[in-house]
Design a protein around this motif. Structure first.
Motif, PDB file in Angstrom:
ATOM      1  N   ALA A 103      -5.509 -46.176 -32.502  1.00 39.74           N
ATOM      2  CA  ALA A 103      -5.397 -44.881 -31.817  1.00 39.74           C
ATOM      3  C   ALA A 103      -3.932 -44.516 -31.614  1.00 39.74           C
ATOM      4  N   ARG A 104      -3.653 -43.210 -31.688  1.00 36.88           N
ATOM      5  CA  ARG A 104      -2.264 -42.753 -31.702  1.00 36.88           C
ATOM      6  C   ARG A 104      -1.834 -42.102 -30.388  1.00 36.88           C
ATOM      7  N   ASP A 105      -2.413 -42.564 -29.271  1.00 35.85           N
ATOM      8  CA  ASP A 105      -1.907 -42.103 -27.979  1.00 35.85           C
ATOM      9  C   ASP A 105      -0.658 -42.883 -27.577  1.00 35.85           C
ATOM     10  N   PHE A 106      -0.314 -43.924 -28.346  1.00 35.78           N
ATOM     11  CA  PHE A 106       0.961 -44.626 -28.232  1.00 35.78           C
ATOM     12  C   PHE A 106       1.768 -44.306 -29.486  1.00 35.78           C
ATOM     13  N   SER A 107       3.061 -44.603 -29.461  1.00 35.61           N
ATOM     14  CA  SER A 107       3.912 -44.291 -30.612  1.00 35.61           C
ATOM     15  C   SER A 107       4.295 -45.582 -31.350  1.00 35.61           C
ATOM     16  N   PRO A 108       4.026 -45.730 -32.651  1.00 36.35           N
ATOM     17  CA  PRO A 108       3.261 -44.784 -33.474  1.00 36.35           C
ATOM     18  C   PRO A 108       1.747 -44.919 -33.283  1.00 36.35           C
ATOM     19  N   ASP A 109       1.302 -46.104 -32.853  1.00 36.79           N
ATOM     20  CA  ASP A 109      -0.101 -46.318 -32.495  1.00 36.79           C
ATOM     21  C   ASP A 109      -0.165 -47.501 -31.534  1.00 36.79           C
ATOM     22  N   ARG A 110      -1.351 -47.791 -31.019  1.00 36.40           N
ATOM     23  CA  ARG A 110      -1.484 -48.825 -29.995  1.00 36.40           C
ATOM     24  C   ARG A 110      -1.065 -50.204 -30.497  1.00 36.40           C
ATOM     25  N   ILE A 111      -1.529 -50.582 -31.677  1.00 44.50           N
ATOM     26  CA  ILE A 111      -1.258 -51.931 -32.172  1.00 44.50           C
ATOM     27  C   ILE A 111       0.232 -52.130 -32.433  1.00 44.50           C
ATOM     28  N   SER A 112       0.904 -51.134 -32.999  1.00 48.64           N
ATOM     29  CA  SER A 112       2.341 -51.248 -33.285  1.00 48.64           C
ATOM     30  C   SER A 112       3.145 -51.316 -31.995  1.00 48.64           C
ATOM     31  N   ALA A 113       2.791 -50.467 -31.026  1.00 48.42           N
ATOM     32  CA  ALA A 113       3.501 -50.476 -29.745  1.00 48.42           C
ATOM     33  C   ALA A 113       3.302 -51.813 -29.031  1.00 48.42           C
ATOM     34  N   ALA A 114       2.075 -52.321 -29.056  1.00 45.96           N
ATOM     35  CA  ALA A 114       1.784 -53.597 -28.394  1.00 45.96           C
ATOM     36  C   ALA A 114       2.573 -54.735 -29.029  1.00 45.96           C
ATOM     37  N   PHE A 267      -3.434 -54.488 -15.109  1.00 44.43           N
ATOM     38  CA  PHE A 267      -2.532 -53.362 -15.310  1.00 44.43           C
ATOM     39  C   PHE A 267      -3.175 -52.367 -16.276  1.00 44.43           C
ATOM     40  N   ARG A 268      -2.822 -51.104 -16.103  1.00 47.13           N
ATOM     41  CA  ARG A 268      -3.286 -50.077 -17.036  1.00 47.13           C
ATOM     42  C   ARG A 268      -2.073 -49.456 -17.725  1.00 47.13           C
ATOM     43  N   ALA A 269      -2.043 -49.519 -19.040  1.00 49.61           N
ATOM     44  CA  ALA A 269      -0.941 -48.964 -19.820  1.00 49.61           C
ATOM     45  C   ALA A 269      -1.417 -47.705 -20.534  1.00 49.61           C
ATOM     46  N   THR A 270      -0.761 -46.595 -20.254  1.00 50.23           N
ATOM     47  CA  THR A 270      -1.167 -45.314 -20.856  1.00 50.23           C
ATOM     48  C   THR A 270      -0.168 -44.814 -21.893  1.00 50.23           C
ATOM     49  N   ASP A 271       0.980 -45.476 -22.004  1.00 45.03           N
ATOM     50  CA  ASP A 271       1.950 -45.107 -23.039  1.00 45.03           C
ATOM     51  C   ASP A 271       2.920 -46.267 -23.250  1.00 45.03           C
ATOM     52  N   ASN A 272       3.846 -46.113 -24.195  1.00 44.97           N
ATOM     53  CA  ASN A 272       4.796 -47.180 -24.527  1.00 44.97           C
ATOM     54  C   ASN A 272       5.628 -47.597 -23.327  1.00 44.97           C
ATOM     55  N   THR A 273       6.124 -46.604 -22.581  1.00 41.13           N
ATOM     56  CA  THR A 273       6.984 -46.909 -21.441  1.00 41.13           C
ATOM     57  C   THR A 273       6.237 -47.721 -20.394  1.00 41.13           C
ATOM     58  N   LYS A 274       5.017 -47.322 -20.099  1.00 46.68           N
ATOM     59  CA  LYS A 274       4.220 -48.030 -19.095  1.00 46.68           C
ATOM     60  C   LYS A 274       3.922 -49.459 -19.542  1.00 46.68           C
ATOM     61  N   LEU A 275       3.626 -49.632 -20.828  1.00 46.91           N
ATOM     62  CA  LEU A 275       3.342 -50.981 -21.335  1.00 46.91           C
ATOM     63  C   LEU A 275       4.584 -51.863 -21.232  1.00 46.91           C
TER      64      LEU A 275
END
Length: 327
Positions: A103-114, A267-275
C-alpha cells in the motif's frame, strides 16, 4: 611528562660539581708556562682552533652524563584510556511481508518505508544482537541474532513481498521470533512486531504466541502500520497495475493486547515520520547498559635521552682524535 624516580635527579649535582671543578682548574690550576718578553704575537692571532676545541669533549661528556641521569630517573608520559564494557539487548524485528504491505500511504510504500527505517534503527544500536523474522501466510527467519551489522542490513534490504504464501499469520511470526531468542542469556529480550493487517492464517494464535513470549520474559512492542480509513493499493487489472483506494483493516485491539501481556507497548504508524519516531522511542526505552572503566596508559620516554647521550659520547671520542691531529 613525569619521572618515575624523581629523587634520582639529585645526581645531576655530580656533573654540576665536575663543571665547577673543571673551571677552577682552568682558572687557578697549575699549567705549563714559559716567560716571554712580549705577548703581542699571541694577542694578535687570537685563540687558536685547538685551544677552543679542547673544551668541547668535556662539554659533551657532561651532557652525556646529565642525559644518563635523566634516563635512570625514568621519564614517562601518561594518557587516560577508557575501556567500555557493554551489556547489549537481543532484539528481533518481526516484519509483515504480506502483499498488503505494498500500500502506498507511506513513501514509496509500506514495505519500503518499514525496511529503510528499520535499517536506521539497526545502524544506531551497534552493541545489540539483532535478528529478522518475516511473516505472511507463514513465517521464517531471515537473519538469526547477530552483531554483524553489514550482514543484517543487507538481509533487511532483501526483504520483500511474494517470497512466501500470502496472508497474515501474526501468531506464527511472533512465535518464530520468540523461538530465536528463548535460549538467550541477554539481560533484555525484545521483539518488535510490525504488521498492517488482521490475523487470518497460521497454526499458532497470536494470544498463544504472546503467552509464550511472556513466559520467557520477552517484551513485545507492536506497531500497527497504515493510514486511518482508506489507503491506495496497487491492484493488477487486465490493463496493468491500477492504484485503488481500499479500506484499511488493522486489529489494533489484538496488537495492544499482545503488547500489554508481554510488558511492551503498542504504537500506530500512519506515515514515514511517525514510524521513524516510534523506532526512536523504542530505542530510548531499550537502552544498552554501558560500564566505562578509566585507566592510565604509560609511555616510556627514556629512549630519546639515551640516544642523545650515546651521540654525545661518540662525538667526544671523534673530537679527541681530531684535536690530536691539529697543528
Amino acid at each position: 611528562m613525569f619521572f618515575e624516580y624523581p629523587h634520582l635527579l639529585w645526581l645531576l649535582a655530580v656533573p654540576a660539581l665536575l663543571v665547577v671543578h673543571y673551571i677552577c682548574l682552568e682558572v687557578f690550576g697549575r699549567r705549563p708556562h714559559m716567560r716571554v718578553s712580549c705577548d703581542a704575537p699571541w694577542l694578535e692571532g687570537g685563540p687558536s682552533v685547538a685551544n677552543v676545541l679542547r673544551h668541547v669533549p668535556f662539554v659533551l661528556r657532561i651532557a652525556a652524563l646529565s642525559l644518563i641521569v635523566v634516563c635512570i630517573a625514568r621519564p614517562r608520559s601518561s594518557s587516560e584510556m577508557e575501556r567500555i564494557d557493554t551489556e547489549g539487548i537481543d532484539i528481533v524485528i518481526a516484519m509483515d511481508v504480506s502483499t498488503s504491505m505494498l500500500a502506498r500511504d507511506f513513501s514509496p510504500d509500506r514495505i519500503s518505508a518499514a525496511k529503510d527505517i528499520a535499517i536506521e534503527f539497526i545502524a544506531q544500536r551497534p552493541s545489540d544482537r539483532m535478528g529478522i523474522v518475516v511473516f505472511a501466510g507463514e513465517s521464517y527467519t531471515q537473519c538469526p541474532l547477530t552483531t554483524d551489522r553489514a550482514t543484517l542490513i543487507n538481509l533487511m534490504k532483501e526483504v520483500q513481498t511474494d517470497l512466501i504464501e500470502d496472508g497474515t499469520a501474526i501468531g506464527n511470526g511472533l512465535a518464530t521470533a520468540v523461538a530465536r531468542m528463548k535460549d538467550s542469556d541477554a539481560r533484555s529480550r525484545v521483539v518488535i512486531l510490525l504488521t498492517d493487517g488482521v490475523n487470518n492464517r497460521g497454526e499458532i494464535s497470536p494470544e498463544t504466541a504472546a503467552a509464550i513470549a511472556g513466559t520467557y520474559g520477552i517484551r513485545v512492542y507492536t506497531i500497527g502500520v497504515g493510514a486511518n480509513g482508506m489507503a491506495p493499493y496497487p491492484v493488477m487489472t487486465p490493463w496493468g497495475v491500477d492504484v485503488q483506494n481500499m479500506q484499511v483493516e488493522l486489529d489494533e485491539e489484538l496488537l495492544g493486547s499482545i503488547a500489554e501481556q508481554t510488558g511492551g507497548r503498542y504504537f500506530r504508524a500512519t506515515d514515514n515520520t511517525k514510524l521513524s519516531e516510534i523506532y526512536a522511542e523504542i530505542s530510548k526505552m531499550e537502552k544498552t547498559r554501558t560500564t566505562i572503566d578509566s585507566f592510565p596508559v604509560y609511555k616510556e620516554l627514556f629512549e630519546k635521552y639515551a640516544i642523545a647521550a650515546l651521540i654525545c659520547i661518540l662525538l667526544e671520542l671523534l673530537l679527541k682524535v681530531f684535536i690530536k691531529k691539529l697543528p
